[in-house]
Design a protein around this motif. Structure first.
Motif, PDB file in Angstrom:
ATOM      1  N   ARG A 135       0.825  -1.201   0.000  1.00 34.30           N
ATOM      2  CA  ARG A 135       0.000   0.000   0.000  1.00 34.30           C
ATOM      3  C   ARG A 135       0.866   1.262   0.000  1.00 34.30           C
ATOM      4  NH1 ARG A 135      -2.414   1.899   3.580  1.00 34.30           N
ATOM      5  NH2 ARG A 135      -3.944   3.041   2.348  1.00 34.30           N
ATOM      6  N   ARG A 136       1.860   1.293   0.866  1.00 36.93           N
ATOM      7  CA  ARG A 136       2.738   2.474   0.920  1.00 36.93           C
ATOM      8  C   ARG A 136       3.440   2.684  -0.416  1.00 36.93           C
ATOM      9  NH1 ARG A 136       4.113   0.373   6.058  1.00 36.93           N
ATOM     10  NH2 ARG A 136       6.050  -0.498   5.216  1.00 36.93           N
ATOM     11  N   THR A 137       3.854   1.617  -1.029  1.00 38.08           N
ATOM     12  CA  THR A 137       4.548   1.719  -2.313  1.00 38.08           C
ATOM     13  C   THR A 137       3.607   2.185  -3.403  1.00 38.08           C
ATOM     14  OG1 THR A 137       5.940  -0.131  -1.579  1.00 38.08           O
ATOM     15  CG2 THR A 137       6.078   0.486  -3.892  1.00 38.08           C
ATOM     16  N   ALA A 138       2.365   1.720  -3.381  1.00 40.81           N
ATOM     17  CA  ALA A 138       1.376   2.159  -4.370  1.00 40.81           C
ATOM     18  C   ALA A 138       1.086   3.646  -4.243  1.00 40.81           C
ATOM     19  CB  ALA A 138       0.096   1.347  -4.219  1.00 40.81           C
ATOM     20  N   LEU A 139       0.967   4.123  -3.021  1.00 42.64           N
ATOM     21  CA  LEU A 139       0.745   5.559  -2.794  1.00 42.64           C
ATOM     22  C   LEU A 139       1.910   6.379  -3.329  1.00 42.64           C
ATOM     23  CD1 LEU A 139      -0.629   5.282   0.858  1.00 42.64           C
ATOM     24  CD2 LEU A 139      -1.961   5.940  -1.157  1.00 42.64           C
ATOM     25  N   VAL A 163       5.627  -1.299 -10.127  1.00 40.03           N
ATOM     26  CA  VAL A 163       6.273  -2.618 -10.231  1.00 40.03           C
ATOM     27  C   VAL A 163       7.753  -2.582  -9.862  1.00 40.03           C
ATOM     28  CG1 VAL A 163       6.988  -4.393 -11.900  1.00 40.03           C
ATOM     29  CG2 VAL A 163       4.589  -3.660 -11.780  1.00 40.03           C
ATOM     30  N   PRO A 164       8.552  -1.680 -10.427  1.00 40.25           N
ATOM     31  CA  PRO A 164       9.966  -1.682 -10.035  1.00 40.25           C
ATOM     32  C   PRO A 164      10.217  -1.240  -8.598  1.00 40.25           C
ATOM     33  CG  PRO A 164       9.524   0.117 -11.555  1.00 40.25           C
ATOM     34  CD  PRO A 164       8.287  -0.725 -11.519  1.00 40.25           C
ATOM     35  N   LEU A 165       9.236  -0.546  -7.971  1.00 40.30           N
ATOM     36  CA  LEU A 165       9.414  -0.109  -6.595  1.00 40.30           C
ATOM     37  C   LEU A 165       9.137  -1.221  -5.576  1.00 40.30           C
ATOM     38  CD1 LEU A 165       7.740   3.442  -6.615  1.00 40.30           C
ATOM     39  CD2 LEU A 165      10.182   2.934  -6.417  1.00 40.30           C
ATOM     40  N   LEU A 166       8.397  -2.247  -5.971  1.00 43.60           N
ATOM     41  CA  LEU A 166       8.090  -3.336  -5.046  1.00 43.60           C
ATOM     42  C   LEU A 166       9.361  -4.115  -4.713  1.00 43.60           C
ATOM     43  CD1 LEU A 166       4.740  -4.644  -6.564  1.00 43.60           C
ATOM     44  CD2 LEU A 166       5.019  -3.462  -4.381  1.00 43.60           C
ATOM     45  N   ALA A 167       9.540  -4.394  -3.449  1.00 41.11           N
ATOM     46  CA  ALA A 167      10.768  -5.056  -2.989  1.00 41.11           C
ATOM     47  C   ALA A 167      10.881  -6.465  -3.571  1.00 41.11           C
ATOM     48  CB  ALA A 167      10.787  -5.116  -1.467  1.00 41.11           C
ATOM     49  N   GLU A 168      12.102  -6.830  -3.966  1.00 43.63           N
ATOM     50  CA  GLU A 168      12.328  -8.184  -4.465  1.00 43.63           C
ATOM     51  C   GLU A 168      12.350  -9.186  -3.320  1.00 43.63           C
ATOM     52  OE1 GLU A 168      15.351  -8.782  -7.357  1.00 43.63           O
ATOM     53  OE2 GLU A 168      15.038  -6.830  -8.311  1.00 43.63           O
ATOM     54  N   GLU A 169      12.802  -8.760  -2.160  1.00 43.71           N
ATOM     55  CA  GLU A 169      12.769  -9.595  -0.954  1.00 43.71           C
ATOM     56  C   GLU A 169      11.750  -8.995   0.001  1.00 43.71           C
ATOM     57  OE1 GLU A 169      14.352 -12.427  -0.522  1.00 43.71           O
ATOM     58  OE2 GLU A 169      15.401 -12.299  -2.460  1.00 43.71           O
ATOM     59  N   ARG A 170      10.669  -9.700   0.227  1.00 39.99           N
ATOM     60  CA  ARG A 170       9.591  -9.151   1.053  1.00 39.99           C
ATOM     61  C   ARG A 170      10.022  -9.032   2.517  1.00 39.99           C
ATOM     62  NH1 ARG A 170       4.264 -12.476   0.242  1.00 39.99           N
ATOM     63  NH2 ARG A 170       5.665 -14.272   0.283  1.00 39.99           N
ATOM     64  N   GLU A 171       9.669  -7.892   3.110  1.00 39.58           N
ATOM     65  CA  GLU A 171       9.956  -7.665   4.524  1.00 39.58           C
ATOM     66  C   GLU A 171       8.673  -7.519   5.341  1.00 39.58           C
ATOM     67  OE1 GLU A 171      12.471  -4.264   4.654  1.00 39.58           O
ATOM     68  OE2 GLU A 171      14.191  -5.294   3.752  1.00 39.58           O
ATOM     69  N   CYS A 172       7.510  -7.661   4.688  1.00 32.33           N
ATOM     70  CA  CYS A 172       6.231  -7.554   5.382  1.00 32.33           C
ATOM     71  C   CYS A 172       5.906  -8.887   6.062  1.00 32.33           C
ATOM     72  CB  CYS A 172       5.129  -7.196   4.393  1.00 32.33           C
ATOM     73  SG  CYS A 172       4.954  -8.429   3.079  1.00 32.33           S
ATOM     74  N   ALA A 173       4.775  -8.905   6.750  1.00 39.65           N
ATOM     75  CA  ALA A 173       4.379 -10.113   7.500  1.00 39.65           C
ATOM     76  C   ALA A 173       3.428 -11.009   6.713  1.00 39.65           C
ATOM     77  CB  ALA A 173       3.716  -9.700   8.808  1.00 39.65           C
ATOM     78  N   CYS A 174       3.129 -10.675   5.461  1.00 40.56           N
ATOM     79  CA  CYS A 174       2.097 -11.408   4.714  1.00 40.56           C
ATOM     80  C   CYS A 174       2.383 -12.905   4.630  1.00 40.56           C
ATOM     81  CB  CYS A 174       1.929 -10.808   3.328  1.00 40.56           C
ATOM     82  SG  CYS A 174       1.322  -9.092   3.340  1.00 40.56           S
ATOM     83  N   ALA A 175       3.633 -13.264   4.343  1.00 43.84           N
ATOM     84  CA  ALA A 175       3.964 -14.681   4.211  1.00 43.84           C
ATOM     85  C   ALA A 175       3.740 -15.428   5.526  1.00 43.84           C
ATOM     86  CB  ALA A 175       5.403 -14.852   3.734  1.00 43.84           C
ATOM     87  N   SER A 176       4.058 -14.777   6.643  1.00 42.99           N
ATOM     88  CA  SER A 176       3.929 -15.435   7.942  1.00 42.99           C
ATOM     89  C   SER A 176       2.472 -15.534   8.390  1.00 42.99           C
ATOM     90  CB  SER A 176       4.721 -14.657   9.002  1.00 42.99           C
ATOM     91  OG  SER A 176       4.169 -13.368   9.219  1.00 42.99           O
ATOM     92  N   LEU A 177       1.558 -14.785   7.744  1.00 44.13           N
ATOM     93  CA  LEU A 177       0.140 -14.840   8.092  1.00 44.13           C
ATOM     94  C   LEU A 177      -0.580 -15.979   7.400  1.00 44.13           C
ATOM     95  CD1 LEU A 177      -0.747 -11.036   8.108  1.00 44.13           C
ATOM     96  CD2 LEU A 177      -0.457 -12.540  10.079  1.00 44.13           C
ATOM     97  N   ARG A 178       0.114 -16.708   6.570  1.00 42.86           N
ATOM     98  CA  ARG A 178      -0.508 -17.872   5.927  1.00 42.86           C
ATOM     99  C   ARG A 178      -0.856 -18.901   7.001  1.00 42.86           C
ATOM    100  NH1 ARG A 178       1.864 -21.430   0.866  1.00 42.86           N
ATOM    101  NH2 ARG A 178       0.242 -23.040   0.897  1.00 42.86           N
ATOM    102  N   PRO A 179      -2.132 -19.281   7.122  1.00 42.36           N
ATOM    103  CA  PRO A 179      -2.508 -20.216   8.180  1.00 42.36           C
ATOM    104  C   PRO A 179      -2.181 -21.657   7.807  1.00 42.36           C
ATOM    105  CG  PRO A 179      -4.434 -19.643   6.917  1.00 42.36           C
ATOM    106  CD  PRO A 179      -3.300 -18.837   6.335  1.00 42.36           C
ATOM    107  N   GLY A 180      -1.907 -22.464   8.806  1.00 43.08           N
ATOM    108  CA  GLY A 180      -1.682 -23.880   8.588  1.00 43.08           C
ATOM    109  C   GLY A 180      -2.926 -24.651   8.975  1.00 43.08           C
ATOM    110  N   ALA A 181      -3.234 -25.715   8.236  1.00 44.05           N
ATOM    111  CA  ALA A 181      -4.408 -26.523   8.544  1.00 44.05           C
ATOM    112  C   ALA A 181      -4.251 -27.185   9.902  1.00 44.05           C
ATOM    113  CB  ALA A 181      -4.609 -27.579   7.459  1.00 44.05           C
TER     114      ALA A 181
END
Length: 263
Positions: free
Chosen positions: A138-142, A244-262
């Motif tokens: 979101r910050r990058t889109a703004l 697109v070029p502003l989006l980080a190549e290595e994600r530092e947000c928490a999105c990946a860690s919010l993936r729930p496990g069954a």
């Protein structure tokens, strides 16, 4: 020669095909049937990007009939980690006029019949969804919109309705009375499915009209929405070129860690 895998995916209207150079097509298999269309993969801003028209190549899928699970799964299968969701929305307030670009930070689901999870029984999981959208995205889109000279609306609540019909005047007035700012038909369950797969999701909402309850008149028409969206395609292209070029190549947000496990 091994083909590079796109880390960024764009879901939007068919008018965005012209974004890419050296494009190829892929149709990844999914456990949920076929996606709306093949992925178009090409270069944008020096990055490999996958594009998917959510309504199909000929706009043949209505909002309630889109195979959202196959769409988001196909992007992940292609290598995508970050999704940019481009969509047309109506405004629920005169302070956000047609032609505005909104980057919402909240969502309300008013759909009624859509499959909105990958966790079918007997697999059970509960996704964290307090903040639906990637904060870094979101910050990058703004930032990208500001660089393009298109000052965006930062934040707001998008209510997602079932469609394909537009709202009655009474419904529209009720949504506005809740303090919600825009209304659309496709952001949900797209974003929650991305969350379940641990993908980032960044919304770009183009305001095409004032919704039925905002002002007097005949209400929203399909022609009005499509015409307004087409008029702003050039500006959307510009924002995506910057984003697109502003989006980080290595994600530092928490999105990946919010993936729930069954369970």
């Amino acid at each position: 020669m091994t083909k590079s895998r796109p880390q960024i995916g764009i879901i939007g209207g068919s008018g965005l095909y012209s974004l890419f150079t050296d494009a190829r097509e892929e149709f990844p298999d999914t456990p949920y049937g076929k996606a709306s269309a093949a992925l178009t993969i090409g270069r944008l801003g020096g990055r490999e990007v996958a594009f998917l028209p959510r309504h199909g190549r000929h706009h043949q899928y209505a909002p309630h009939g889109i195979n959202y699970r196959a769409n988001v799964w196909s992007l992940q299968a292609a290598g995508v980690q970050q999704i940019i969701g481009v969509g047309a929305v109506g405004s629920l307030t005169p302070s956000i006029p047609p032609g505005s670009l909104v980057v919402p930070d909240q969502l309300v689901d008013r759909t009624t019949s859509r499959v909105q999870t990958y966790f079918d029984c007997p697999r059970v999981a509960h996704a964290s969804f307090a903040d639906p959208y990637c904060p870094t995205g979101r910050r990058t889109a703004l930032q990208a919109a500001e660089k393009c000279g298109w000052p965006p609306v930062d934040g707001g609540v998008q209510v997602v309705i079932e469609g394909p019909r537009f709202s009655t005047r009474a419904e529209s007035q009720w949504y506005a009375a809740q303090g919600w700012s825009t209304i659309g038909m496709t952001a949900h369950p797209e974003v929650v499915l991305a969350r379940e797969l641990g993908l980032c999701y960044t919304p770009l909402s183009l305001v095409t009209d004032l919704d039925a309850g905002v002002e007097e008149g005949n209400g929203v028409t399909q022609h009005e929405v499509m015409e307004a969206f087409a008029t702003s395609l050039g500006r959307l292209h510009g924002v995506l070129d910057e984003l697109v070029p502003l989006l980080a190549e290595e994600r530092e947000c928490a999105c990946a860690s919010l993936r729930p496990g069954a369970l």
